[in-house]
Design an enzyme around this catalytic site. Structure first.
Site, mmCIF file in Angstrom:
data_model
loop_
_atom_site.group_PDB
_atom_site.id
_atom_site.type_symbol
_atom_site.label_atom_id
_atom_site.label_comp_id
_atom_site.label_asym_id
_atom_site.label_seq_id
_atom_site.Cartn_x
_atom_site.Cartn_y
_atom_site.Cartn_z
ATOM 1 N N CYS A 58 36.760 49.694 41.139
ATOM 2 C CA CYS A 58 35.930 48.964 42.103
ATOM 3 C C CYS A 58 36.703 48.738 43.394
ATOM 4 O O CYS A 58 37.539 47.835 43.480
ATOM 5 C CB CYS A 58 35.489 47.631 41.501
ATOM 6 S SG CYS A 58 34.459 46.647 42.612
ATOM 7 N N CYS B 88 36.170 45.389 45.018
ATOM 8 C CA CYS B 88 36.832 44.295 44.305
ATOM 9 C C CYS B 88 38.307 44.206 44.676
ATOM 10 O O CYS B 88 38.836 43.128 44.921
ATOM 11 C CB CYS B 88 36.741 44.501 42.793
ATOM 12 S SG CYS B 88 35.095 44.772 42.161
ATOM 13 N N ASP B 89 38.963 45.357 44.704
ATOM 14 C CA ASP B 89 40.420 45.374 44.781
ATOM 15 C C ASP B 89 40.995 45.998 46.043
ATOM 16 O O ASP B 89 42.220 46.009 46.219
ATOM 17 C CB ASP B 89 40.978 46.118 43.556
ATOM 18 C CG ASP B 89 40.534 45.478 42.255
ATOM 19 O OD1 ASP B 89 40.477 44.239 42.197
ATOM 20 O OD2 ASP B 89 40.227 46.212 41.300
#
Length: 313
Positions: A136, A139-140
């Protein structure tokens, strides 16, 4: 060991499952929700959600799922932690076993177990999970500001993630096993015109390396040909964007699945080939896989389950 009876059992706790719980609770069906191995679904690992209606300024994925869970609880849904380990859809009422011990007997079942990101299957992926490997980018990606990263895949999702990361990272490699991108023409154009993105066609990942954190990947170009060439690229982030696998293993042989493992539903409905069993969200949607479409399917599944019970009770 215990045995519990319910009019509606919802398996899964993502946007589809919680929306179904809200609707069935309001219909006085007193649903039971089995949360599954990842309570909140995939959104629990998403930092910012900006395309779900009602959140004007966006919302963190975990916060949105917390809100949906609280709303389901407010209307009386019974949310149970646990993993479904066995199902029997051969006859109504249906029997569902949780954690290998507790049995739930349900007049209707709504399957909303979602889908999981696909990985290459390299042993190194697990070794560096959370230490450079991610599925993701949104996300990261923040953790890789001004650092080199790689994205695996050649479709729209891979291109979107590469473009997103190009705004953060110092360099983005796209590792594409074919000699072309499968993405839409507009996405291809954006990728090829971005100076920070380098597309490595006909390339496969062999391994990842680094003493503790990820420091690079070994890749091979033109594998199996006389032009085969293996070399290393220096990266600190390795993002998988090669699709998803529906979480339907426990339902094999009990319900009709397509060739990819997604639950097959009657066109235009959420009903499956088993009367009284419905499916909603990514588990039955290989096309869109969005939180809002999953929530919409959860609503439809709940309404269909309610109507089914009205006809057969």
């Amino acid at each position: 060991m215990s045995e519990t009876r319910t009019k509606c059992l919802i398996i899964g706790s993502g946007p589809a499952g919680f929306t179904a719980a809200i609707y069935t609770s309001r219909a006085n069906l007193n649903p039971i929700v089995i949360e599954g191995p990842q309570p909140g679904g995939q959104l629990i690992t998403t930092t910012e959600v900006e395309n779900f209606p009602g959140y004007v300024d966006g919302v963190a994925g975990p916060k949105m799922m917390e809100d949906l869970r609280a709303q389901a609880l407010r209307f009386g849904a019974n949310i149970v932690p646990g993993l479904v380990t066995e199902v029997d859809f051969s006859d109504r009422p249906f029997k569902v076993k949780v954690n290998g011990t507790d049995t739930y007997i349900a007049d209707t079942v709504i399957i909303s177990t979602g889908a999981s990101a696909r990985y290459l299957g390299l042993p190194d992926e697990q070794k560096y999970m959370g230490m450079g490997v991610s599925a993701c980018a949104t996300c990261d990606g923040f953790f890789f500001r001004n650092r080199p990263v790689a994205v695996v895949g050649g479709g729209d999702t891979a291109c979107e993630e590469a473009l997103y990361l190009a705004n953060l990272a110092s360099k983005v490699y796209m590792i594409v096993r074919k000699d072309y991108l499968r993405a839409s023409k507009v996405m291809q154009k954006r990728v090829m015109e971005n100076d920070k993105i380098e597309v490595l066609f006909n390339t496969n990942t062999v391994s990842l390396f680094g003493p503790e954190l990820l420091e690079g990947a070994r890749v091979v170009t033109n594998k199996g040909t006389e032009n085969e060439n293996e070399y290393a690229i220096a990266i600190e982030g390795f993002f998988l964007a090669i699709g998803h696998k529906p979480n339907t293993g426990v339902f094999a042989g009990q319900i009709e699945l397509d060739e990819q493992g997604y639950v097959k539903t009657i066109p235009g409905r959420t009903a499956t080939n088993v009367e009284g069993v419905f499916a909603a969200g990514d588990v039955a949607d290989p096309e869109y896989q969005q939180a809002i479409s999953a929530a919409g399917m959860g609503c439809r599944a709940a309404l269909e389950a309610e109507r089914f019970l009205m006809l057969y009770e």
